[in-house]
Design an enzyme around this catalytic site. Structure first.
Site, PDB file in Angstrom:
ATOM      1  N   ALA A  71      -1.112 -14.677  -0.126  1.00 18.34           N
ATOM      2  CA  ALA A  71      -1.199 -14.082   0.129  1.00 18.34           C
ATOM      3  C   ALA A  71      -1.315 -13.698   1.809  1.00 18.34           C
ATOM      4  O   ALA A  71      -0.650 -13.007   2.596  1.00 18.34           O
ATOM      5  CB  ALA A  71      -2.328 -12.794  -1.151  1.00 18.34           C
ATOM      6  N   HIS A 201      -3.290 -17.845   6.444  1.00 19.41           N
ATOM      7  CA  HIS A 201      -2.824 -17.044   8.210  1.00 19.41           C
ATOM      8  C   HIS A 201      -2.736 -18.252   8.982  1.00 19.41           C
ATOM      9  O   HIS A 201      -1.767 -18.325   9.892  1.00 19.41           O
ATOM     10  CB  HIS A 201      -4.083 -16.501   8.452  1.00 19.41           C
ATOM     11  CG  HIS A 201      -3.809 -15.078   8.459  1.00 19.41           C
ATOM     12  ND1 HIS A 201      -6.010 -14.417   8.094  1.00 19.41           N
ATOM     13  CD2 HIS A 201      -3.492 -14.215   7.356  1.00 19.41           C
ATOM     14  CE1 HIS A 201      -5.701 -13.812   7.666  1.00 19.41           C
ATOM     15  NE2 HIS A 201      -4.619 -12.773   6.858  1.00 19.41           N
TER      16      HIS A 201
HETATM   17 FE1  CFM Z   1      -5.822  -8.846  10.857  1.00 18.68          FE
HETATM   18 FE2  CFM Z   1      -4.238  -7.218   9.580  1.00 18.68          FE
HETATM   19 FE3  CFM Z   1      -7.007  -7.593   9.608  1.00 18.68          FE
HETATM   20 FE4  CFM Z   1      -5.367  -9.054   8.144  1.00 18.68          FE
HETATM   21 FE5  CFM Z   1      -4.966  -8.018   6.055  1.00 18.68          FE
HETATM   22 FE6  CFM Z   1      -3.979  -5.639   7.516  1.00 18.68          FE
HETATM   23 FE7  CFM Z   1      -6.801  -6.367   7.384  1.00 18.68          FE
HETATM   24 MO1  CFM Z   1      -5.447  -5.599   4.744  1.00 18.68          MO
HETATM   25  S1  CFM Z   1      -3.673  -9.349   9.524  1.00 18.68           S
HETATM   26  S2  CFM Z   1      -6.920  -9.662   9.324  1.00 18.68           S
HETATM   27  S3  CFM Z   1      -5.499 -10.082   6.490  1.00 18.68           S
HETATM   28  S4  CFM Z   1      -5.849  -7.044  10.941  1.00 18.68           S
HETATM   29  S5  CFM Z   1      -3.196  -7.054   5.754  1.00 18.68           S
HETATM   30  S6  CFM Z   1      -2.787  -5.449   9.021  1.00 18.68           S
HETATM   31  S7  CFM Z   1      -5.254  -4.558   6.470  1.00 18.68           S
HETATM   32  S8  CFM Z   1      -7.262  -7.315   5.532  1.00 18.68           S
HETATM   33  S9  CFM Z   1      -8.506  -6.197   8.404  1.00 18.68           S
END
Ligand code: CFM
Length: 548
Positions: A71, A201
């Site tokens: 994911a 990531h």
């Molecule tokens: Fe960065 Fe995000 Fe976030 Fe992220 Fe995520 Fe998201 Fe998130 Mo959901 S990349 S860490 S893995 S800001 S999808 S756009 S909202 S968990 S706080």
């Protein structure tokens, strides 16, 4: 027996209350689990942030908010690049559940622009491939997809079974690249590869860097040329930031990876400054681009009016240009002037209310600015999958222990490009910047910006959320779909901070106004007064009621 959380506070009733809340949360767990969780449930001290047991495995049985490594790679970092084809190699479920589930919006630049984001492509692995191998089926899927769409590039993502049976997705990608004459690359981002999506990531950053960054040296012509890293255009956030930057005269070559094209990513190494929104998901990329091409990076945050102003000023300070600084001040003045009446009106109604934020690896920190803008206090916060540096600040990086789970993720060796490396500032310019107090890579983390004795809870569980609501009664919780309806059944509004519940943008001045209004609306709708939380219900539960 309650587990020790922090040293006992001396004459500090607030600290004692915080500690008692956390101990109550831990009571339900078996001793071993409670010991582990205690390292992730802390009472904050902004002066000397306590060490947190972040980025560790979730104990099986605990209901977590986390996602998987696949994911984080396919869904978060690379998926939003909208003109390449994303093929999931695996059983159909992984492809299906990553289909349009994240609101990373796209708008075509021209009528003939390509946008593949509405498709879900999967090799639909069956028992036969699990037993005899799936490489042939993958090659066939790539050929088929190419014949139909003729994309510029194809990206392949491994799911859990692919790693278990040992399909070599990288050699299939290499063969297909040669056969089709387009860029084809693959990711070993099996769901189990790391403790959460965070590992995905890192894997994605490595792959984007190896296979896309640096492919086109023809950069955009612009005086103030930057990239916006770690901004995924959820609900149009990247557009709102781009609008404000454009008003200032700052050009964004590539946003990684909100509403971005393959070509933009390929020339991202030509800019003069990388600005980093979400540190967690993309700090690796910023570091690698600096090492190879000489692009410095700074942390920015466009969530909240103050944060937006601070970030714009910092970008302007980097370029050391009077014209730009003046324009930035005009844009800030105009943004604040437009925002002030809305902010005042909402503050009058929301002041003193309490929020709790549990989300991802970035927003639990940045959204606290929006709440403080309208006089609201964040009483508890935590990330799902962030690392110690996201809580405690980058200064702890050298002290983070590399465990077996992190060793699983490839660290690629990056060297200075003999031809294309270019220092963006002369030593004299750097000296002048330092004298003005300008710092690079200065991410101080969540804890130093939260009040003393607030609760910090990493990878919060459903049980802990229930206890938090019961004991501390926040007026609103920001979280995700897995918790939303549990929280709302307890009579507390829950704002989804992943998807924004169909609205947005929430960045820059425009987004701040949207968020203030949304929080005001959610807090003050009458519906919550009709909900009775479970612990106030007295009627016995019966299972044999006779229907009338
Ligand atoms: Fe960065 Fe995000 Fe976030 Fe992220 Fe995520 Fe998201 Fe998130 Mo959901 S990349 S860490 S893995 S800001 S999808 S756009 S909202 S968990 S706080």
């Amino acid at each position: 027996m309650a587990t020790e959380i922090t040293p006992p506070p001396i004459n500090d009733p607030e600290a004692a209350e915080a500690k008692a809340t956390l101990e109550t949360m831990l009571k339900a767990y078996p001793a071993k689990t409670a010991r582990k969780r205690a390292k992730q449930l802390l009472v904050n001290d902004p002066e000397t942030p306590p060490q947190i047991g972040a980025n560790s495995r979730t104990t099986p049985g605990i209901i977590t908010q986390r996602g998987c490594t696949y994911a984080g790679c396919r869904g978060v970092v690379i998926g939003p690049i909208h003109d390449i084809l994303h093929i999931t190699h695996g059983p159909i479920g992984c492809g299906y559940y990553s289909w349009l589930s994240r609101r990373n919006l796209v708008r075509p630049r021209h009528v003939d622009d390509t946008n593949y984001l509405q498709y879900a492509m999967s090799t639909d692995m069956m028992e036969e491939q699990i037993i005899f191998g799936g490489e042939k089926k993958l090659a066939q899927a790539i050929r088929e997809a190419y014949e139909i769409f003729h994309p510029k590039a194809i990206s392949i993502y491994s799911t859990c079974p692919v790693g278990l049976i040992g399909d070599d997705v990288h050699s299939v990608a290499r063969d297909m690249k040669e056969e089709l004459g387009i860029n084809v690359f693959a990711f070993s981002c099996e769901g189990y590869k790391g403790v959460s999506q965070s590992a995905g990531h890192h894997i994605a950053n490595n792959g984007v860097f190896k296979h896309m960054i640096g492919l086109n040296d023809e950069g955009d012509k612009a005086e103030f040329n930057i990239n916006l890293l770690g901004e995924y255009n959820i609900g149009g956030d990247a557009w709102a930031i781009d609008d404000v930057l454009r008003k200032c005269g700052i050009h964004v070559t590539a946003t990684l990876s909100g509403d971005v094209t393959y070509d933009q990513v390929c020339k991202a190494h030509t800019v003069d400054l990388n600005t980093v929104m979400c540190h967690r998901s993309i700090n690796y990329m910023a570091e690698m681009m600096e090492k190879k091409f000489g692009i410095p990076w700074i942390k920015v945050n466009f969530v909240g009016a103050e944060a937006t102003a601070k970030s714009l000023r910092k970008i302007a300070a980097f370029f050391q240009d009077k014209k730009l600084t003046d324009r930035v001040e005009e844009v800030i003045a105009q943004g604040n002037a437009e925002l002030k009446p809305i902010r005042d009106e909402v503050t009058a109604r929301c002041k003193g209310k309490k929020a709790a934020l549990f989300v991802g690896g970035s927003r639990a920190h940045s959204y606290q600015h929006l709440f403080s803008d309208i006089g609201m206090e964040t009483i508890a916060a935590g990330y799902e999958f962030a690392h110690r540096d996201d809580y405690e600040g980058r200064s702890v990086l050298p002290t983070i222990k590399v465990d077996a789970d992190s060793r699983n993720i490839e660290e690629i060796t990056v060297e200075q490009d003999p031809v294309r490396f270019k220092a963006r500032k002369t030593p004299e310019q750097l000296q002048a910047l330092a004298e003005e107090g300008f710092t690079f890579k200065d991410y101080s983390g969540m804890m130093s910006e939260m009040k003393k004795n607030t609760l910090i809870i990493d990878d919060i569980s459903h049980h802990e959320i229930e206890k938090l609501v019961e004991l501390r009664k926040p007026d609103i919780i920001c979280s995700g779909i897995k918790d939303k309806f549990i929280i709302e059944k307890m009579g507390i509004p829950c704002k989804q901070l992943h998807s924004y519940d169909y609205s947005g943008p929430y960045t820059a001045f425009e987004g701040a106004a949207n968020f203030y209004r949304e929080i005001d609306r959610m807090l003050h709708t009458k519906v919550w007064s009709y909900v009775v939380p479970p612990w106030l219900k007295t009627a016995p539960v019966t299972t044999d009621a006779t229907p009338e």
